[in-house]
Enzyme design. Structure first.
Site, PDB file in Angstrom:
ATOM      1  N   GLY A  12      16.862   2.585  26.497  1.00 14.29           N
ATOM      2  CA  GLY A  12      18.172   3.213  26.342  1.00 14.29           C
ATOM      3  C   GLY A  12      19.009   2.271  25.631  1.00 14.29           C
ATOM      4  O   GLY A  12      18.564   1.633  24.781  1.00 14.29           O
ATOM      5  N   SER A  23      32.489  -3.272  38.098  1.00 10.15           N
ATOM      6  CA  SER A  23      32.149  -4.327  36.821  1.00 10.15           C
ATOM      7  C   SER A  23      32.892  -5.573  36.823  1.00 10.15           C
ATOM      8  O   SER A  23      33.782  -5.712  37.722  1.00 10.15           O
ATOM      9  CB  SER A  23      33.333  -3.686  36.000  1.00 10.15           C
ATOM     10  OG  SER A  23      33.319  -4.365  34.721  1.00 10.15           O
ATOM     11  N   LYS A  38      28.900   4.163  25.625  1.00  9.32           N
ATOM     12  CA  LYS A  38      28.334   3.209  24.781  1.00  9.32           C
ATOM     13  C   LYS A  38      28.080   3.966  23.248  1.00  9.32           C
ATOM     14  O   LYS A  38      28.050   3.418  22.094  1.00  9.32           O
ATOM     15  CB  LYS A  38      27.232   2.584  25.083  1.00  9.32           C
ATOM     16  CG  LYS A  38      27.809   1.218  25.796  1.00  9.32           C
ATOM     17  CD  LYS A  38      26.720   0.195  26.250  1.00  9.32           C
ATOM     18  CE  LYS A  38      27.335  -1.005  26.783  1.00  9.32           C
ATOM     19  NZ  LYS A  38      26.206  -2.128  27.105  1.00  9.32           N
ATOM     20  N   GLY A  84      11.996  -0.031  28.877  1.00 13.30           N
ATOM     21  CA  GLY A  84      13.104   0.802  28.786  1.00 13.30           C
ATOM     22  C   GLY A  84      13.441   1.202  27.261  1.00 13.30           C
ATOM     23  O   GLY A  84      12.911   0.405  26.487  1.00 13.30           O
ATOM     24  N   GLY A 116      20.316 -11.456  34.164  1.00 11.66           N
ATOM     25  CA  GLY A 116      21.112 -11.093  32.939  1.00 11.66           C
ATOM     26  C   GLY A 116      22.633 -11.402  32.854  1.00 11.66           C
ATOM     27  O   GLY A 116      23.288 -11.125  32.181  1.00 11.66           O
ATOM     28  N   ASP A 154      26.095  -7.060  22.833  1.00 16.37           N
ATOM     29  CA  ASP A 154      25.000  -7.584  23.559  1.00 16.37           C
ATOM     30  C   ASP A 154      23.896  -8.215  23.043  1.00 16.37           C
ATOM     31  O   ASP A 154      23.183  -8.946  23.646  1.00 16.37           O
ATOM     32  CB  ASP A 154      24.539  -5.792  24.276  1.00 16.37           C
ATOM     33  CG  ASP A 154      25.484  -5.159  25.241  1.00 16.37           C
ATOM     34  OD1 ASP A 154      26.201  -6.139  25.974  1.00 16.37           O
ATOM     35  OD2 ASP A 154      25.415  -4.007  25.351  1.00 16.37           O
TER      36      ASP A 154
HETATM   37  P1  NAP Z   1      20.585   3.397  29.624  1.00 13.01           P
HETATM   38  O1  NAP Z   1      21.123   3.573  28.353  1.00 13.01           O
HETATM   39  O2  NAP Z   1      20.955   4.604  30.503  1.00 13.01           O
HETATM   40  O3  NAP Z   1      19.151   3.265  29.621  1.00 13.01           O
HETATM   41  C1  NAP Z   1      18.438   3.096  30.757  1.00 13.01           C
HETATM   42  C2  NAP Z   1      16.829   2.887  30.291  1.00 13.01           C
HETATM   43  O4  NAP Z   1      16.153   2.616  31.592  1.00 13.01           O
HETATM   44  C3  NAP Z   1      16.410   4.400  29.578  1.00 13.01           C
HETATM   45  O5  NAP Z   1      15.221   4.216  29.080  1.00 13.01           O
HETATM   46  C4  NAP Z   1      15.841   5.048  30.982  1.00 13.01           C
HETATM   47  O6  NAP Z   1      15.127   5.943  30.912  1.00 13.01           O
HETATM   48  C5  NAP Z   1      15.385   3.976  31.848  1.00 13.01           C
HETATM   49  N1  NAP Z   1      15.144   3.935  33.378  1.00 13.01           N
HETATM   50  C6  NAP Z   1      16.478   4.489  33.972  1.00 13.01           C
HETATM   51  N2  NAP Z   1      15.837   4.821  35.436  1.00 13.01           N
HETATM   52  C7  NAP Z   1      14.564   4.298  35.071  1.00 13.01           C
HETATM   53  C8  NAP Z   1      13.438   4.572  36.224  1.00 13.01           C
HETATM   54  N3  NAP Z   1      13.693   4.719  37.548  1.00 13.01           N
HETATM   55  N4  NAP Z   1      12.024   4.228  35.931  1.00 13.01           N
HETATM   56  C9  NAP Z   1      11.838   3.806  34.465  1.00 13.01           C
HETATM   57  N5  NAP Z   1      12.723   3.897  33.690  1.00 13.01           N
HETATM   58  C10 NAP Z   1      14.096   3.997  33.961  1.00 13.01           C
HETATM   59  O7  NAP Z   1      21.161   2.227  30.506  1.00 13.01           O
HETATM   60  P2  NAP Z   1      21.412   0.682  29.579  1.00 13.01           P
HETATM   61  O8  NAP Z   1      22.777   0.676  29.059  1.00 13.01           O
HETATM   62  O9  NAP Z   1      20.246   0.581  28.612  1.00 13.01           O
HETATM   63  O10 NAP Z   1      21.446  -0.302  30.585  1.00 13.01           O
HETATM   64  C11 NAP Z   1      20.343  -0.799  31.421  1.00 13.01           C
HETATM   65  C12 NAP Z   1      20.562  -1.813  32.296  1.00 13.01           C
HETATM   66  O11 NAP Z   1      20.840  -3.032  31.579  1.00 13.01           O
HETATM   67  C13 NAP Z   1      21.657  -1.440  33.325  1.00 13.01           C
HETATM   68  O12 NAP Z   1      21.060  -2.031  34.446  1.00 13.01           O
HETATM   69  C14 NAP Z   1      22.578  -2.288  32.770  1.00 13.01           C
HETATM   70  O13 NAP Z   1      23.468  -2.745  33.706  1.00 13.01           O
HETATM   71  C15 NAP Z   1      21.915  -3.512  32.081  1.00 13.01           C
HETATM   72  N6  NAP Z   1      22.831  -4.203  31.143  1.00 13.01           N
HETATM   73  C16 NAP Z   1      22.949  -5.391  31.177  1.00 13.01           C
HETATM   74  C17 NAP Z   1      23.655  -6.248  30.231  1.00 13.01           C
HETATM   75  C18 NAP Z   1      23.984  -7.515  30.577  1.00 13.01           C
HETATM   76  O14 NAP Z   1      24.962  -8.385  29.759  1.00 13.01           O
HETATM   77  N7  NAP Z   1      23.416  -8.167  31.446  1.00 13.01           N
HETATM   78  C19 NAP Z   1      24.079  -5.398  29.276  1.00 13.01           C
HETATM   79  C20 NAP Z   1      23.879  -4.066  29.079  1.00 13.01           C
HETATM   80  C21 NAP Z   1      23.039  -3.474  29.901  1.00 13.01           C
HETATM   81  P3  NAP Z   1      15.544   7.425  31.142  1.00 13.01           P
HETATM   82  O15 NAP Z   1      16.336   7.819  29.954  1.00 13.01           O
HETATM   83  O16 NAP Z   1      14.303   8.520  30.901  1.00 13.01           O
HETATM   84  O17 NAP Z   1      16.228   7.629  32.276  1.00 13.01           O
END
Ligand code: NAP
Length: 305
Positions: free
Chosen positions: A139, A19, A75, A137, A275, A111
């Site tokens: 999520g 982190s 979350k 995505g 990001g 966010d």
């Molecule tokens: P999450 O809730 O686990 O959601 C991830 C999404 O990506 C889901 O739709 C998931 O589908 C999909 N996914 C995962 N692996 C995949 C793959 N191999 N192929 C296709 N789709 C895939 O995670 P999140 O909290 O949304 O976070 C997503 C990303 O955003 C992470 O890398 C996180 O570090 C980043 N993030 C960045 C910030 C920032 O401030 N820059 C803030 C928040 C998050 P499934 O459910 O089918 O696995």
């Protein structure tokens, strides 16, 4: 607002070793001349981490913690343990910041605002919402991004590898009234409506090309973890699909700062950004909620660059 004494801040998540949040919040404390610390609370996913979670939230309700951030995998799952949610956290269905207001434990989501602030910083006036945004995505982070874009009047198309997840996202954000009839979801689109990572039918290049040309997105946002360290050779962009000309590409992934998606988008002539700015902006907003003070964003950037 004056902040007296030591601020006790921290982050709930699992795992937490990579982190950037401690660096960001330590920089916020230092740059404002405040005393305090930012601790990591590694809580295994529920139900395993439930007792620990309840303890930590009780500590916060008693005023022994001033602020917590929340990250994967909590979350959404800790929402039932909170007393109230901000309108954006309620709409998004995920929290990344906890604070105590009048003795009640409130969940907030910074966010969405962090994403908008960074996109505005990067591309400001040059961005138009007259053409749609394509979000990869469905999520927690995608929900924040879609919510933010809908509030700013964008039409949003969500592509997820599970169509049901894209549908749920759109159905649940729709009652906000932000998403109108015209908001299209992955499942409502003609194929290809899923992300087919690493697989491609023989005619897929043509299908993707036609689909993207018709969609003509102004913005593509990766809200999947694909491309993140250590699997840096992966990209969420379908291998056979051309990049939509005239689009800007924003990757929520920031480790590494230049993902394969960004490298390939730039090679195709598209403006592209990671990001890290969103991370900085969401942290600055969380810190402001806890203290009433706005940390200098430049100091936060320096802490993670
Ligand atoms: P999450 O809730 O686990 O959601 C991830 C999404 O990506 C889901 O739709 C998931 O589908 C999909 N996914 C995962 N692996 C995949 C793959 N191999 N192929 C296709 N789709 C895939 O995670 P999140 O909290 O949304 O976070 C997503 C990303 O955003 C992470 O890398 C996180 O570090 C980043 N993030 C960045 C910030 C920032 O401030 N820059 C803030 C928040 C998050 P499934 O459910 O089918 O696995």
């Amino acid at each position: 607002m004056t902040v007296a004494g030591e601020l006790r801040l921290g982050l709930i998540g699992f795992p937490l070793e990579h982190s950037f949040s401690p660096r960001l919040h330590q920089a916020a404390l230092t740059s404002l001349g405040l005393r305090g610390d930012y601790r990591l609370y590694a809580l295994p996913p529920l139900p395993e981490g439930e007792a620990q979670m309840r303890d930590l939230l009780s500590t916060m309700r008693r005023g022994e913690l001033d602020g917590l951030n929340v990250t994967i995998p909590h979350k959404a799952s800790l929402i039932p343990y909170l007393d109230d949610l901000s309108p954006s956290a309620r709409a998004i269905g995920a929290v990344n910041t906890l604070l105590v207001r009048d003795g009640a434990l409130l969940g907030e989501n910074t966010d969405a605002a962090g994403f908008l602030a960074d996109v505005q910083r990067l591309w400001g006036e040059r961005m138009t919402n007259e053409r749609p945004a394509l979000v990869l995505g469905a999520g927690g982070a995608a929900r924040a991004v879609v919510y933010a874009l809908l509030l700013k009047g964008w039409q949003v198309v969500v592509l997820a590898r599970r169509n049901s997840q894209a549908h749920d996202l759109c159905r649940e954000l729709d009652p906000l009234g932000a998403a109108g009839e015209s908001t299209r979801v992955g499942g409502a689109l003609a194929a290809p409506a899923h992300l087919h990572l690493g697989t491609s039918a023989p005619d897929e290049a043509r299908r993707w090309g036609e689909w993207l040309e018709a969609l003509n997105p102004a913005l593509v946002v990766n809200a999947t973890p694909v491309g993140m360290f250590p699997r840096v050779d992966a990209s969420p962009w379908p291998p056979q699909a051309p990049f939509p000309q005239g689009a800007r590409v924003y990757d929520l992934v920031y480790n590494p700062p230049q993902t394969r998606l960004l490298r390939e988008a730039e090679a195709a002539g598209l403006p592209a950004a990671h990001g890290l700015g969103m991370l900085v902006e969401q942290a600055a907003r969380a810190f402001h909620l806890w203290t009433g003070l706005r940390p200098p964003v430049q100091a936060l950037w320096e802490a993670v660059s």
